[in-house]
Design a protein around this motif. Structure first.
Motif, PDB file in Angstrom:
ATOM      1  N   ALA A  42       1.413  -1.276  -0.280  1.00  0.00           N
ATOM      2  CA  ALA A  42       0.493   0.087  -0.306  1.00  0.00           C
ATOM      3  C   ALA A  42       0.637   0.869  -0.040  1.00  0.00           C
ATOM      4  CB  ALA A  42      -1.124  -0.276   0.662  1.00  0.00           C
ATOM      5  N   ALA A  43       2.379   1.458  -0.633  1.00  0.00           N
ATOM      6  CA  ALA A  43       2.887   2.412  -1.121  1.00  0.00           C
ATOM      7  C   ALA A  43       2.808   2.359  -2.200  1.00  0.00           C
ATOM      8  CB  ALA A  43       4.332   2.119  -0.736  1.00  0.00           C
ATOM      9  N   PRO A  44       1.626   3.539  -3.642  1.00  0.00           N
ATOM     10  CA  PRO A  44       1.218   2.437  -4.708  1.00  0.00           C
ATOM     11  C   PRO A  44       2.088   3.855  -5.482  1.00  0.00           C
ATOM     12  CG  PRO A  44      -0.310   4.119  -3.491  1.00  0.00           C
ATOM     13  CD  PRO A  44       0.487   3.862  -2.485  1.00  0.00           C
ATOM     14  N   GLY A  45       2.492   5.037  -4.628  1.00  0.00           N
ATOM     15  CA  GLY A  45       3.292   6.221  -5.573  1.00  0.00           C
ATOM     16  C   GLY A  45       2.110   7.320  -5.647  1.00  0.00           C
ATOM     17  N   ALA A  46       2.061   7.994  -6.700  1.00  0.00           N
ATOM     18  CA  ALA A  46       0.839   9.842  -7.324  1.00  0.00           C
ATOM     19  C   ALA A  46       1.026   9.806  -8.086  1.00  0.00           C
ATOM     20  CB  ALA A  46       1.084  10.345  -6.016  1.00  0.00           C
ATOM     21  N   TYR A  47      -0.188   9.304  -9.289  1.00  0.00           N
ATOM     22  CA  TYR A  47      -0.091  10.289 -10.429  1.00  0.00           C
ATOM     23  C   TYR A  47      -0.856  11.950  -9.902  1.00  0.00           C
ATOM     24  CZ  TYR A  47      -0.691   6.088 -13.098  1.00  0.00           C
ATOM     25  OH  TYR A  47       0.024   4.841 -13.363  1.00  0.00           O
ATOM     26  N   LEU A  48       0.124  12.695 -10.767  1.00  0.00           N
ATOM     27  CA  LEU A  48      -0.315  14.144 -10.795  1.00  0.00           C
ATOM     28  C   LEU A  48      -0.356  14.797 -12.111  1.00  0.00           C
ATOM     29  CD1 LEU A  48       2.663  13.303  -9.471  1.00  0.00           C
ATOM     30  CD2 LEU A  48       2.313  15.532  -7.837  1.00  0.00           C
ATOM     31  N   ARG A  49      -1.786  16.045 -12.284  1.00  0.00           N
ATOM     32  CA  ARG A  49      -1.289  16.612 -13.127  1.00  0.00           C
ATOM     33  C   ARG A  49      -0.757  17.822 -13.409  1.00  0.00           C
ATOM     34  NH1 ARG A  49      -6.869  17.188 -10.263  1.00  0.00           N
ATOM     35  NH2 ARG A  49      -8.753  15.809 -11.171  1.00  0.00           N
ATOM     36  N   VAL A  50       0.171  18.406 -13.690  1.00  0.00           N
ATOM     37  CA  VAL A  50       0.280  19.741 -14.339  1.00  0.00           C
ATOM     38  C   VAL A  50      -0.266  20.934 -14.978  1.00  0.00           C
ATOM     39  CG1 VAL A  50       2.819  20.551 -16.105  1.00  0.00           C
ATOM     40  CG2 VAL A  50       2.189  18.208 -15.817  1.00  0.00           C
ATOM     41  N   LEU A  51      -0.392  21.313 -13.879  1.00  0.00           N
ATOM     42  CA  LEU A  51      -1.098  22.706 -13.156  1.00  0.00           C
ATOM     43  C   LEU A  51      -0.284  24.350 -14.033  1.00  0.00           C
ATOM     44  CD1 LEU A  51      -2.291  22.638 -10.056  1.00  0.00           C
ATOM     45  CD2 LEU A  51      -3.398  21.801 -12.281  1.00  0.00           C
ATOM     46  N   ARG A  52       0.518  23.758 -13.856  1.00  0.00           N
ATOM     47  CA  ARG A  52       1.581  25.295 -15.254  1.00  0.00           C
ATOM     48  C   ARG A  52       2.639  24.330 -15.316  1.00  0.00           C
ATOM     49  NH1 ARG A  52       4.453  28.737 -11.389  1.00  0.00           N
ATOM     50  NH2 ARG A  52       6.518  27.348 -11.002  1.00  0.00           N
ATOM     51  N   GLU A  53       3.294  24.507 -16.450  1.00  0.00           N
ATOM     52  CA  GLU A  53       4.168  23.456 -17.659  1.00  0.00           C
ATOM     53  C   GLU A  53       5.758  24.481 -17.321  1.00  0.00           C
ATOM     54  OE1 GLU A  53       4.722  24.863 -22.081  1.00  0.00           O
ATOM     55  OE2 GLU A  53       2.745  22.947 -21.739  1.00  0.00           O
ATOM     56  N   GLY A  54       6.523  23.439 -17.601  1.00  0.00           N
ATOM     57  CA  GLY A  54       7.346  23.567 -16.813  1.00  0.00           C
ATOM     58  C   GLY A  54       8.620  22.907 -16.993  1.00  0.00           C
ATOM     59  N   ASP A  55      10.330  23.108 -16.998  1.00  0.00           N
ATOM     60  CA  ASP A  55      11.473  22.641 -16.692  1.00  0.00           C
ATOM     61  C   ASP A  55      11.710  21.909 -15.962  1.00  0.00           C
ATOM     62  OD1 ASP A  55      11.520  22.141 -19.506  1.00  0.00           O
ATOM     63  OD2 ASP A  55      13.452  23.954 -19.175  1.00  0.00           O
ATOM     64  N   VAL A  56      12.129  20.939 -15.502  1.00  0.00           N
ATOM     65  CA  VAL A  56      12.069  19.729 -13.952  1.00  0.00           C
ATOM     66  C   VAL A  56      13.690  19.259 -14.393  1.00  0.00           C
ATOM     67  CG1 VAL A  56      11.064  17.932 -13.030  1.00  0.00           C
ATOM     68  CG2 VAL A  56       9.836  19.826 -13.517  1.00  0.00           C
ATOM     69  N   ASP A  57      13.793  18.702 -12.955  1.00  0.00           N
ATOM     70  CA  ASP A  57      15.278  18.753 -13.647  1.00  0.00           C
ATOM     71  C   ASP A  57      15.886  17.595 -11.764  1.00  0.00           C
ATOM     72  OD1 ASP A  57      18.257  17.744 -14.211  1.00  0.00           O
ATOM     73  OD2 ASP A  57      19.069  19.737 -15.031  1.00  0.00           O
ATOM     74  N   ALA A  58      16.633  16.528 -12.513  1.00  0.00           N
ATOM     75  CA  ALA A  58      17.642  15.995 -11.076  1.00  0.00           C
ATOM     76  C   ALA A  58      17.232  17.299  -9.873  1.00  0.00           C
ATOM     77  CB  ALA A  58      17.961  15.087 -11.325  1.00  0.00           C
ATOM     78  N   GLY A  59      17.182  17.149  -8.622  1.00  0.00           N
ATOM     79  CA  GLY A  59      18.158  18.093  -7.830  1.00  0.00           C
ATOM     80  C   GLY A  59      17.213  19.076  -7.457  1.00  0.00           C
ATOM     81  N   ASP A  60      16.142  19.208  -8.321  1.00  0.00           N
ATOM     82  CA  ASP A  60      15.173  20.861  -8.068  1.00  0.00           C
ATOM     83  C   ASP A  60      14.178  19.969  -7.132  1.00  0.00           C
ATOM     84  OD1 ASP A  60      15.964  21.582 -10.494  1.00  0.00           O
ATOM     85  OD2 ASP A  60      14.153  20.995 -11.780  1.00  0.00           O
ATOM     86  N   PRO A  61      13.960  20.307  -5.910  1.00  0.00           N
ATOM     87  CA  PRO A  61      12.955  20.747  -4.642  1.00  0.00           C
ATOM     88  C   PRO A  61      11.921  20.782  -4.886  1.00  0.00           C
ATOM     89  CG  PRO A  61      13.784  23.361  -5.478  1.00  0.00           C
ATOM     90  CD  PRO A  61      14.822  22.836  -6.189  1.00  0.00           C
ATOM     91  N   VAL A  62      10.824  19.780  -4.041  1.00  0.00           N
ATOM     92  CA  VAL A  62       9.543  19.719  -3.968  1.00  0.00           C
ATOM     93  C   VAL A  62       9.196  20.080  -3.032  1.00  0.00           C
ATOM     94  CG1 VAL A  62       8.075  17.599  -4.191  1.00  0.00           C
ATOM     95  CG2 VAL A  62      10.422  17.592  -5.162  1.00  0.00           C
ATOM     96  N   GLU A  63       7.781  21.220  -3.591  1.00  0.00           N
ATOM     97  CA  GLU A  63       7.600  22.583  -2.012  1.00  0.00           C
ATOM     98  C   GLU A  63       5.880  21.806  -2.419  1.00  0.00           C
ATOM     99  OE1 GLU A  63       7.110  26.881  -0.365  1.00  0.00           O
ATOM    100  OE2 GLU A  63       8.375  26.131  -2.224  1.00  0.00           O
TER     101      GLU A  63
END
Length: 214
Positions: free
Chosen positions: A142-163
């Motif tokens: 029961a640790a399934p991970g999560a799907y997400l919508r993209v509300l604002r598109e943009g670049d994402v990279d390893a090391g970026d903070p998740v807030e």
């Protein structure tokens, strides 16, 4: 501790007997990339999706899985699981993915994402890992991970903070939705409070609570 992106992963084309696509192709094998990747409302640039009836689209544009949960599985199975090994686009670190509230918004790199629903394990996933009873074991964990919508598109990279920039007051989490729809039907009434939960899931919850048609 501030959450961050451990890895951004995109799917390659895999041809296999276990692939759920009618053409025998799957995009579950996702590989880390070392450049920023554009996240947009229909998904992740460069990501191959085989079964569009069950994956991708606005409510499943991005799939996130926690590095900590991946480590549990690596220990359980006695093997290394690399980033992307769950078919996830985002491997996160120090982010409570299972405890994320439905409708919660994350600022990730230049993008803003919104938590929509848990992942449901499938035969393609079991075939990819070569673990015949994976669906049962993944469900029990029961640790399934999560799907997400993209509300604002943009670049994402390893090391970026998740807030976490917004958390709905209803408090219904990814983990609760998963357990309600798989192991603990007593939790189904909770799902009706999660207004950001995709309507097909809310509708299934209403029908199950109503019982058999008279």
């Amino acid at each position: 501790m501030t959450g961050r992106v451990a890895s951004v992963n995109v799917g390659i084309v895999t041809e296999a007997e276990w692939a759920g696509d009618a053409s025998g192709r799957s995009g579950i094998d996702k590989r880390p990339v070392d450049v920023p990747v554009l996240f947009h409302p229909d998904g992740v640039t460069g990501d191959f999706i085989g079964e569009r009836a069950h994956h991708g689209g606005p409510d499943k544009a991005v799939y996130a899985y926690a590095e900590e949960d991946a480590a549990w599985w690596a220990a359980e199975l006695g093997r290394t699981i690399r980033p992307g090994g769950f078919g996830e686009n985002l491997t996160t670190y120090a982010v409570d993915v299972t405890g994320a509230v439905i409708g919660e918004r994350w600022s990730v790199g230049q993008a803003v994402l919104q938590v929509t629903m848990p992942r449901t394990p499938c035969t393609t996933f079991a075939g990819f890992w070569g673990v015949p009873d994976l669906i049962r074991r993944f469900t029990v964990r029961a640790a399934p991970g999560a799907y997400l919508r993209v509300l604002r598109e943009g670049d994402v990279d390893a090391g970026d903070p998740v807030e976490v920039v917004h958390r709905p007051a209803h408090g219904v989490t990814v983990g609760e939705v998963f357990r309600a729809t798989s192991l603990e039907p007593a939790l189904l009434p909770r799902l009706l409070a999660a207004v950001d939960l995709p309507e097909p899931i809310r509708d299934r919850a209403r029908r199950r609570l109503a019982g058999p048609a008279s």
